[in-house]
Scaffold this motif. Structure first.
Motif, mmCIF file in Angstrom:
data_model
loop_
_atom_site.group_PDB
_atom_site.id
_atom_site.type_symbol
_atom_site.label_atom_id
_atom_site.label_comp_id
_atom_site.label_asym_id
_atom_site.label_seq_id
_atom_site.Cartn_x
_atom_site.Cartn_y
_atom_site.Cartn_z
ATOM 1 N N VAL A 187 0.846 -1.209 0.000
ATOM 2 C CA VAL A 187 0.000 0.000 0.000
ATOM 3 C C VAL A 187 0.874 1.251 0.000
ATOM 4 C CG1 VAL A 187 -1.655 1.312 1.391
ATOM 5 C CG2 VAL A 187 -1.978 -1.135 1.037
ATOM 6 N N THR A 188 1.970 1.223 0.745
ATOM 7 C CA THR A 188 2.893 2.355 0.753
ATOM 8 C C THR A 188 3.499 2.564 -0.626
ATOM 9 O OG1 THR A 188 3.415 1.918 3.067
ATOM 10 C CG2 THR A 188 4.946 3.315 1.850
ATOM 11 N N ALA A 208 0.873 4.129 -2.792
ATOM 12 C CA ALA A 208 0.650 5.535 -2.450
ATOM 13 C C ALA A 208 1.770 6.417 -2.987
ATOM 14 C CB ALA A 208 0.521 5.691 -0.940
ATOM 15 N N GLN A 221 1.669 9.186 -6.498
ATOM 16 C CA GLN A 221 2.081 10.589 -6.464
ATOM 17 C C GLN A 221 3.151 10.905 -7.515
ATOM 18 O OE1 GLN A 221 0.599 12.871 -4.531
ATOM 19 N NE2 GLN A 221 -0.762 11.222 -3.854
#
Length: 96
Positions: A15-16, A19, A23
């Motif tokens: 998930v990191t 994320a 970006q």
């Protein structure tokens, strides 16, 4: 418990990575040995994460298989030695 912790850690890392990758929508140039291509940074990060995960799983599978084979061989050897020990103990009891 260890499996739950490992799975949770893997999900958090994934998930990191998603994320951070979301970006980074910049286009980067990737130079291969024989070619060059332009990719979005998020796709490059996701691809390398998946490639690293698969590589680690393959190494884990190889080591696990080697250890299982070694363990099976040691168990056979132990059973054989146990039979020999029982045979020797029976002979010493008969000789007494």
């Amino acid at each position: 418990m260890k499996a739950i912790f490992s799975t949770l850690l893997l999900v958090v890392l994934f998930v990191t990575a998603l994320a951070v990758g979301a970006q980074n929508d910049q286009v980067v140039s990737v130079n291969y040995l024989i070619a060059e291509s332009d990719m979005r940074l998020s796709w490059l990060m996701a691809g390398l994460f998946v490639a690293g995960f698969i590589t680690c799983l393959l190494f884990l599978l190889a080591f696990y298989t080697r250890i299982r084979l070694e363990s099976a061989g040691l168990k056979r050897r132990l059973a054989k030695q146990q039979k020999q020990l029982n045979k020797l103990q029976d002979e010493t009891v008969k000789d007494s």
